[in-house]
Design an enzyme around this catalytic site. Structure first.
Site, PDB file in Angstrom:
ATOM      1  N   HIS A 204     -17.130 -16.630  20.580  1.00  0.00           N
ATOM      2  CA  HIS A 204     -17.560 -16.976  21.934  1.00  0.00           C
ATOM      3  C   HIS A 204     -16.346 -17.035  22.830  1.00  0.00           C
ATOM      4  CE1 HIS A 204     -19.535 -18.999  25.257  1.00  0.00           C
ATOM      5  NE2 HIS A 204     -20.649 -18.504  24.737  1.00  0.00           N
TER       6      HIS A 204
ATOM      7  N   ASP B 231     -26.769 -17.495  18.897  1.00  0.00           N
ATOM      8  CA  ASP B 231     -27.611 -16.377  18.484  1.00  0.00           C
ATOM      9  C   ASP B 231     -27.636 -16.159  16.983  1.00  0.00           C
ATOM     10  OD1 ASP B 231     -28.496 -15.741  20.997  1.00  0.00           O
ATOM     11  OD2 ASP B 231     -26.716 -14.559  21.445  1.00  0.00           O
TER      12      ASP B 231
HETATM   13  N1  CMC Z   1     -16.380 -10.364  14.669  1.00  0.00           N
HETATM   14  C1  CMC Z   1     -15.122  -9.973  14.353  1.00  0.00           C
HETATM   15  N2  CMC Z   1     -14.062 -10.132  15.175  1.00  0.00           N
HETATM   16  C2  CMC Z   1     -14.271 -10.697  16.364  1.00  0.00           C
HETATM   17  C3  CMC Z   1     -15.544 -11.138  16.768  1.00  0.00           C
HETATM   18  C4  CMC Z   1     -16.629 -10.949  15.860  1.00  0.00           C
HETATM   19  N3  CMC Z   1     -17.857 -11.341  16.196  1.00  0.00           N
HETATM   20  N4  CMC Z   1     -15.483 -11.668  17.997  1.00  0.00           N
HETATM   21  C5  CMC Z   1     -14.196 -11.573  18.370  1.00  0.00           C
HETATM   22  N5  CMC Z   1     -13.457 -10.990  17.385  1.00  0.00           N
HETATM   23  C6  CMC Z   1     -11.999 -10.760  17.390  1.00  0.00           C
HETATM   24  C7  CMC Z   1     -11.655  -9.579  18.287  1.00  0.00           C
HETATM   25  O1  CMC Z   1     -11.608  -8.379  17.572  1.00  0.00           O
HETATM   26  C8  CMC Z   1     -10.320  -9.987  18.828  1.00  0.00           C
HETATM   27  O2  CMC Z   1      -9.348  -9.704  17.855  1.00  0.00           O
HETATM   28  P1  CMC Z   1      -7.846  -9.284  18.313  1.00  0.00           P
HETATM   29  O3  CMC Z   1      -7.280 -10.473  19.026  1.00  0.00           O
HETATM   30  O4  CMC Z   1      -7.139  -8.987  17.014  1.00  0.00           O
HETATM   31  O5  CMC Z   1      -7.978  -8.083  19.201  1.00  0.00           O
HETATM   32  C9  CMC Z   1     -10.401 -11.514  18.951  1.00  0.00           C
HETATM   33  O6  CMC Z   1     -11.401 -11.903  18.000  1.00  0.00           O
HETATM   34  C10 CMC Z   1     -10.826 -11.993  20.334  1.00  0.00           C
HETATM   35  O7  CMC Z   1     -12.018 -11.301  20.690  1.00  0.00           O
HETATM   36  P2  CMC Z   1     -12.364 -10.863  22.183  1.00  0.00           P
HETATM   37  O8  CMC Z   1     -13.349  -9.750  22.167  1.00  0.00           O
HETATM   38  O9  CMC Z   1     -11.095 -10.648  22.961  1.00  0.00           O
HETATM   39  O10 CMC Z   1     -13.037 -12.206  22.714  1.00  0.00           O
HETATM   40  P3  CMC Z   1     -13.994 -12.341  23.953  1.00  0.00           P
HETATM   41  O11 CMC Z   1     -13.891 -13.733  24.406  1.00  0.00           O
HETATM   42  O12 CMC Z   1     -13.709 -11.259  24.939  1.00  0.00           O
HETATM   43  O13 CMC Z   1     -15.453 -12.026  23.342  1.00  0.00           O
HETATM   44  C11 CMC Z   1     -17.594 -12.274  22.404  1.00  0.00           C
HETATM   45  C12 CMC Z   1     -16.387 -12.987  23.056  1.00  0.00           C
HETATM   46  C13 CMC Z   1     -18.748 -13.267  22.270  1.00  0.00           C
HETATM   47  C14 CMC Z   1     -18.062 -11.102  23.300  1.00  0.00           C
HETATM   48  C15 CMC Z   1     -17.156 -11.734  21.008  1.00  0.00           C
HETATM   49  O14 CMC Z   1     -16.776 -12.817  20.174  1.00  0.00           O
HETATM   50  C16 CMC Z   1     -18.252 -10.902  20.348  1.00  0.00           C
HETATM   51  O15 CMC Z   1     -18.344  -9.700  20.606  1.00  0.00           O
HETATM   52  N6  CMC Z   1     -19.116 -11.535  19.478  1.00  0.00           N
HETATM   53  C17 CMC Z   1     -20.242 -10.849  18.863  1.00  0.00           C
HETATM   54  C18 CMC Z   1     -21.394 -10.767  19.862  1.00  0.00           C
HETATM   55  C19 CMC Z   1     -22.092 -12.102  20.062  1.00  0.00           C
HETATM   56  O16 CMC Z   1     -22.426 -12.800  19.114  1.00  0.00           O
HETATM   57  N7  CMC Z   1     -22.367 -12.430  21.348  1.00  0.00           N
HETATM   58  C20 CMC Z   1     -23.125 -13.625  21.709  1.00  0.00           C
HETATM   59  C21 CMC Z   1     -22.322 -14.637  22.470  1.00  0.00           C
HETATM   60  S1  CMC Z   1     -23.177 -16.209  22.575  1.00  0.00           S
HETATM   61  C22 CMC Z   1     -24.591 -15.891  23.502  1.00  0.00           C
HETATM   62  C23 CMC Z   1     -24.332 -15.444  24.884  1.00  0.00           C
HETATM   63  O17 CMC Z   1     -23.543 -16.101  25.585  1.00  0.00           O
HETATM   64  O18 CMC Z   1     -24.916 -14.454  25.300  1.00  0.00           O
END
Ligand code: CMC
Length: 431
Positions: free
Chosen positions: A308, A366
């Site tokens: 998140h 989720d």
């Molecule tokens: N699985 C594996 N690695 C992950 C994941 C994951 N679910 N989420 C983040 N990472 C890693 C990512 O690869 C990155 O690694 P690095 O620093 O080496 O490049 C690091 O963690 C930070 O990730 P980010 O994408 O920069 O973080 P963000 O804050 O931009 O993204 C997120 C947050 C929720 C989009 C992301 O964690 C994600 O894609 N999660 C899976 C989708 C999901 O479950 N979304 C629902 C969110 S809760 C409900 C809502 O609000 O809608």
């Protein structure tokens, strides 16, 4: 207005600029850079708004490190346990918990607005049967401005109020109709003697040949899912609603924009993606393979329902959702649900894995919601529409707050331009 407590100094090429620092009632201080370009001729750069506050708000507060979520100061676990969705709607919209009389009046108002214009039924029929219900919802909610143009004047407080009630009341009807249409069943009209969650379940699962008797435990679980998703401060879809509204667009158009944004798998679409992932994993012994893929930089796969932007310890909504999953599966007599087993084992392994610990990745709301919804009988395509139903009140509360904010301006980010500089046009024969 937030208090200006002190200033931050920014020095560029030897010249120092003083930037006001505002202190919120909770959360980190905020450096106000609104006059920075005018004074210093520079922009700030923050793709994804990771360090940028875009508005002042008094609705929802999240402390991502502590795993806290509060609506108008009330913790989400207390609301999930003691309150119910329509009371939370009132709280989000009006800022305080209602008196018994105010709640009754609000519930009656919402209940009386649940039917949609009969002509909208024809509008549904224009969609292909196999359309995703989210596609149908984006279209139908956008089209509400064509059916309810007596509540599109955003400068009229009464019209704003009616639009708010209409959207909260009609969204379950629209989501249920999108579902019924997709499976070729007749639409089921709302019933005013049922509460919000029961009414939604009945509109989804009743057929003219056989009524649907709502189980109160399932209705409570449904209501809790609505409550847990009701608002989440300035997330992507809410920010989309605010940005759309900043141009003066009507509320139905703004909420349709929010639904479109919510659909993405990184946001509201994650509940569908998560259940599909659990099914793809298929058995507990395949979990290590998927964990390895999630950690592999060359593989785009991510653990859906994990991570998140704001929560870096745990998502308090996930904790309630996990308990709810146990309750619902118990009630339905589903013992040893394989997906729940995979989900729990996946969580157990991932939260001990250095990759997930280091990156502070935990199950989010989720992760368990899909398991509950599937056990209730919803197909995966309905998971995100249900999120949209729940979040409508959050979008509307934020929309109303923005319109009442004297500091409101059209949203217009700047950019770090890296394209070509000025060059002369070349006639086609010379290229
Ligand atoms: N699985 C594996 N690695 C992950 C994941 C994951 N679910 N989420 C983040 N990472 C890693 C990512 O690869 C990155 O690694 P690095 O620093 O080496 O490049 C690091 O963690 C930070 O990730 P980010 O994408 O920069 O973080 P963000 O804050 O931009 O993204 C997120 C947050 C929720 C989009 C992301 O964690 C994600 O894609 N999660 C899976 C989708 C999901 O479950 N979304 C629902 C969110 S809760 C409900 C809502 O609000 O809608």
């Amino acid at each position: 207005m937030a208090q200006t407590t002190r200033t931050a100094s920014l020095t560029i090429d030897g010249k120092t600029y003083e930037l006001p620092i505002h202190s919120p009632t909770a959360g980190p201080d905020v450096i106000d850079i609104t006059k920075l370009y005018a004074q210093a001729g520079v922009f700030t750069h923050d793709p994804g708004f990771t360090s940028t506050s875009a508005c002042e708000s008094a609705i929802t507060f999240i402390d991502g490190d502590k795993g806290e979520l509060m609506h108008r100061g009330y913790p989400i676990d207390q609301l999930a346990e003691k309150s119910h969705y329509l009371e939370v709607c009132y709280l989000l919209l009006y800022g305080e918990l209602p008196s018994a009389a105010a709640l009754e009046h609000f519930e009656t108002t919402i209940t009386r607005h649940t039917m949609i214009h009969e002509q909208m039924h024809n509008f549904f029929r224009g969609f292909r049967r196999d359309a995703h219900p989210m596609a149908t919802m984006v279209g139908v909610v956008g089209a509400m401005s064509a059916f309810y143009h007596d509540s599109t004047d955003i400068n009229d407080a009464h019209q704003r109020e009616i639009a708010s009630h209409r959207l909260i009341a009609k969204m379950p009807t629209i989501a249920a109709m999108a579902y019924k249409y997709s499976i070729g069943q007749p639409f089921v009209y709302p019933r005013n003697d049922l509460d919000y969650a029961s009414n939604f379940l009945r509109m989804c699962f009743a057929v003219p040949a056989e009524d649907y008797v709502v189980d109160p435990v399932l209705a409570r679980a449904m209501d809790r899912i609505f409550t847990l998703h009701a608002d989440h401060e300035q997330n992507a879809s809410t920010s989309t609603v605010r940005l759309a509204s900043s141009s003066g667009a009507n509320p139905f158009a703004c909420i349709a924009a929010g639904i479109a944004c919510l659909w993405g798998p990184a946001h509201g679409g994650a509940n569908q993606a998560c259940l599909e992932m659990l099914k793809e994993i298929g058995s507990v012994d395949r979990i290590p393979e998927f964990i390895a893929r999630a950690k592999d930089k060359n593989d785009p796969f991510r653990l859906m329902g994990f991570g998140h932007r704001v929560y870096k310890n745990f998502d308090p909504r996930a904790t309630v959702m996990k308990t709810s999953a146990d309750e619902v599966l118990d009630l339905l007599g589903v013992e040893n649900n394989p997906l729940l087993q995979i989900a729990k084992e996946l969580e157990r392994i991932a939260v001990q894995d250095p990759y997930f610990i280091e990156k502070k990745l935990f199950p989010n709301v989720d992760f368990y919601s899909g398991i509950i919804l599937e056990a209730m009988g919803f197909p995966t395509a309905m998971f995100t529409p249900i999120f949209a139903v729940s979040r409508t009140v959050g979008w509307i509360s934020q929309w109303k707050e923005q319109l009442a904010d004297p500091a409101m301006k059209i949203g217009r980010p700047r950019q770090l331009y890296m394209g070509p500089t000025a060059r002369d046009y070349i006639d086609i024969e010379n290229r």
